[in-house]
Write an enzyme that holds these catalytic residues in place. Structure first.
Site, PDB file in Angstrom:
ATOM      1  CG  ASP A  11      -1.787  -1.239   1.282  1.00 11.56           C
ATOM      2  OD1 ASP A  11      -2.293  -1.663   0.242  1.00 11.56           O
ATOM      3  OD2 ASP A  11      -1.906  -1.815   2.392  1.00 11.56           O
ATOM      4  CE  LYS A  14       3.054  -2.280  -4.546  1.00 10.48           C
ATOM      5  NZ  LYS A  14       2.764  -2.019  -3.130  1.00 10.48           N
ATOM      6  N   GLY A  38      -4.279  -4.069  -4.522  1.00  6.86           N
ATOM      7  CA  GLY A  38      -5.225  -3.049  -4.954  1.00  6.86           C
ATOM      8  C   GLY A  38      -4.438  -1.800  -5.286  1.00  6.86           C
ATOM      9  CG  HIS A  39      -1.350  -1.732  -7.656  1.00  5.23           C
ATOM     10  ND1 HIS A  39      -0.457  -2.321  -8.502  1.00  5.23           N
ATOM     11  CD2 HIS A  39      -1.021  -2.157  -6.420  1.00  5.23           C
ATOM     12  CE1 HIS A  39       0.379  -3.088  -7.798  1.00  5.23           C
ATOM     13  NE2 HIS A  39       0.044  -3.002  -6.536  1.00  5.23           N
ATOM     14  CD  GLN A 220       0.714  -8.657  -2.636  1.00  2.00           C
ATOM     15  OE1 GLN A 220       1.507  -9.313  -3.284  1.00  2.00           O
ATOM     16  NE2 GLN A 220      -0.498  -8.421  -3.065  1.00  2.00           N
TER      17      GLN A 220
HETATM   18  P1  IMP Z   1      -2.824 -12.711   1.444  1.00  2.00           P
HETATM   19  O1  IMP Z   1      -1.747 -12.429   0.475  1.00  2.00           O
HETATM   20  O2  IMP Z   1      -4.177 -12.232   0.963  1.00  2.00           O
HETATM   21  O3  IMP Z   1      -2.871 -14.127   1.908  1.00  2.00           O
HETATM   22  O4  IMP Z   1      -2.516 -11.854   2.767  1.00  2.00           O
HETATM   23  C1  IMP Z   1      -1.369 -12.077   3.545  1.00  2.00           C
HETATM   24  C2  IMP Z   1      -0.955 -10.809   4.273  1.00  2.00           C
HETATM   25  O5  IMP Z   1      -0.521  -9.846   3.319  1.00  2.00           O
HETATM   26  C3  IMP Z   1      -2.099 -10.126   5.040  1.00  2.00           C
HETATM   27  O6  IMP Z   1      -1.550  -9.491   6.184  1.00  2.00           O
HETATM   28  C4  IMP Z   1      -2.589  -9.083   4.076  1.00  2.00           C
HETATM   29  O7  IMP Z   1      -3.225  -7.996   4.732  1.00  2.00           O
HETATM   30  C5  IMP Z   1      -1.310  -8.673   3.408  1.00  2.00           C
HETATM   31  N1  IMP Z   1      -1.513  -8.190   2.044  1.00  2.00           N
HETATM   32  C6  IMP Z   1      -1.781  -8.916   0.948  1.00  2.00           C
HETATM   33  N2  IMP Z   1      -1.889  -8.131  -0.129  1.00  2.00           N
HETATM   34  C7  IMP Z   1      -1.657  -6.887   0.292  1.00  2.00           C
HETATM   35  C8  IMP Z   1      -1.595  -5.623  -0.375  1.00  2.00           C
HETATM   36  O8  IMP Z   1      -1.733  -5.500  -1.589  1.00  2.00           O
HETATM   37  N3  IMP Z   1      -1.313  -4.556   0.426  1.00  2.00           N
HETATM   38  C9  IMP Z   1      -1.095  -4.665   1.743  1.00  2.00           C
HETATM   39  N4  IMP Z   1      -1.142  -5.812   2.411  1.00  2.00           N
HETATM   40  C10 IMP Z   1      -1.414  -6.910   1.683  1.00  2.00           C
END
Ligand code: IMP
Length: 420
Positions: A11, A14, A38-39, A220
């Site tokens: 977040d 990017k 989520g970009h 991420q």
């Molecule tokens: P998952 O990838 O959905 O399994 O989530 C694993 C961890 O990564 C969790 O703490 C999510 O909140 C975090 N996470 C996954 N995608 C994002 C992102 O795009 N931005 C911020 N945190 C993320």
């Protein structure tokens, strides 16, 4: 090929930076993650959120590639395509998907939910998009790939995988894979067949040989990397620059610059350690001022001060050559801005990230004077310039871009030029 990635817990903004620098590139390629990302991009008064599609899709003449390292949920992907087409974006001619990218099934999402529920208090805080189970099937050599869609026995392969998932779900005490979403998924898969697919390693090799500029866009952030993040509170892919090689099929010696995106403060969504977290009114203020709510899940993001040992770590593992600092305007009007320079671990002070930051570590801060108002018009306030220079000195990398608002135009390239 240049790489752009998150230097914190995701977040960082990017999407905005990719959108701003997209005109320099002929190809923009996503190399890992999936609809957990989520970009957000804002321009001409409109907000757009992308989950699977690279952020170059709004620029004419830019080819967007979904790499082999990405996991694709056909239902979410199609919704994204329709939303873009509704605002006149010619997605289909600007998009290609790697045949090697893995598919997220409805039963992967069900497994994600079951696994999180089973963990109880130790849950990861997953976005529940099925990311972990899909990568598990990839490394377990059970997954379905985009290229499999053209196989005559695709449906049987799908049924075999769903049966396996049902057995796993029953271990979690869940009865069935979600039948209600199956039809929608199979319909979306049918439509996915109409998109351009490609062997992205060959496509990129040819593009690079032809002298085209390619940007690899990460999702991420570094501290959510499966190997180097705050394990187990991480995502299931390599978010670091090395992930761009495996997630696109591009050799390491073809990587040029690596841009690390970070916010002037830190946020984290989901569970896991966060040394500089502010669980007070200041944290609340940053959350409100920065609209720190998840663009995929809407969850409030945890907020805290900038963490320099973590940023130095990101610079090291990614080989970051330049930094972009986002959301400096969110800290406008604060008397004091704190920066964590070290950690205290027991009786010692360290300036690097220890193996375990879950407990027993305390941030050591320096206080810096805040700035009243920073905008992309006119000179940057002297206090903000000092803040920027302090960070540059601490991590030994230049900050070449400063973002002072969500719009494309609210961006300063440190050579002094404004973005058009
Ligand atoms: P998952 O990838 O959905 O399994 O989530 C694993 C961890 O990564 C969790 O703490 C999510 O909140 C975090 N996470 C996954 N995608 C994002 C992102 O795009 N931005 C911020 N945190 C993320």
């Amino acid at each position: 090929m240049d790489v752009l990635l998150g230097a914190q817990w995701g977040d960082e903004g990017k999407g905005k930076v990719v959108d701003v620098i997209a005109p320099r590139y002929e190809v923009i390629a996503r190399f890992q993650g999936g609809p957990n990302a989520g970009h957000t991009l804002i321009f001409e008064g409109r907000k757009h959120v992308l989950h699977t599609i690279p952020s170059g899709v709004f620029r004419e003449g830019t080819m967007n590639l979904v790499g082999n390292g990405v996991v694709v949920d056909p239902v979410i992907f199609l919704k994204e395509v329709r939303a873009l087409e509704a605002v006149g974006v010619d997605v289909r001619s600007r998009l290609m998907i790697s045949r090697r990218a893995h598919l997220i099934l409805p039963s992967h999402r069900a497994l994600d939910a079951a696994s999180e529920a089973d963990k109880g208090k130790a849950k990861i805080g997953s976005t529940l998009k099925g990311i972990g189970p899909t990568y598990m099937d990839k490394t377990g050599r059970n997954g379905l790939r985009v290229g499999d869609l053209s196989l005559p026995d695709f449906k049987e392969r799908y049924a075999t995988l769903v049966r396996k998932h049902e057995r796993l779900l029953s271990l979690y005490g869940r009865s069935d894979a979600p039948k209600e979403t199956e039809e929608e998924w199979l319909d979306a898969v049918q439509q996915l067949r109409g998109f351009n697919t490609v062997d992205c390693e060959h496509y990129l090799d040819e593009a690079l040989r032809a002298g085209k500029n390619v940007l690899a866009e990460g999702a991420q952030g570094t501290l959510l990397d499966i190997d180097f993040g705050t394990y187990p509170f991480v995502t299931s892919s390599n978010t670091i620059s090395a992930g761009a090689c495996t997630g696109l099929g591009v050799a390491p010696n073809r990587i040029g610059s690596v841009t690390g995106i970070f916010k002037a403060y830190c946020t984290r969504v989901g569970s896991g350690p966060f040394p500089t977290e502010l669980e007070d009114a200041t944290g609340e203020h940053i959350r409100k001022a920065g609209h720190e709510f998840g663009s995929t899940t809407g969850r409030p993001r945890r907020c805290g001060w900038l963490d320099l040992p973590a940023l130095r770590y990101a610079v090291m593992v990614n080989g970051i050559t330049e930094l972009a600092m986002m959301k400096a305007d969110v800290l406008n009007g604060m008397d004091i801005v704190r920066v964590c320079t070290h950690y205290r671990v027991g009786n010692t002070t360290v300036d690097r990230m220890p193996y375990d930051i879950t407990s027993g570590i305390e941030p050591v801060y320096v206080d810096m004077p805040g700035w009243s108002s920073a905008t992309s018009e006119g000179e940057l306030p002297a206090e903000l310039v000092r803040y920027i220079e302090t960070i540059e000195a601490a991590v030994d990398v230049p900050i070449t871009l400063v973002s002072l608002g969500p719009d494309r135009k609210e961006t300063i390239l440190r050579e002094g030029t404004h973005v058009q």
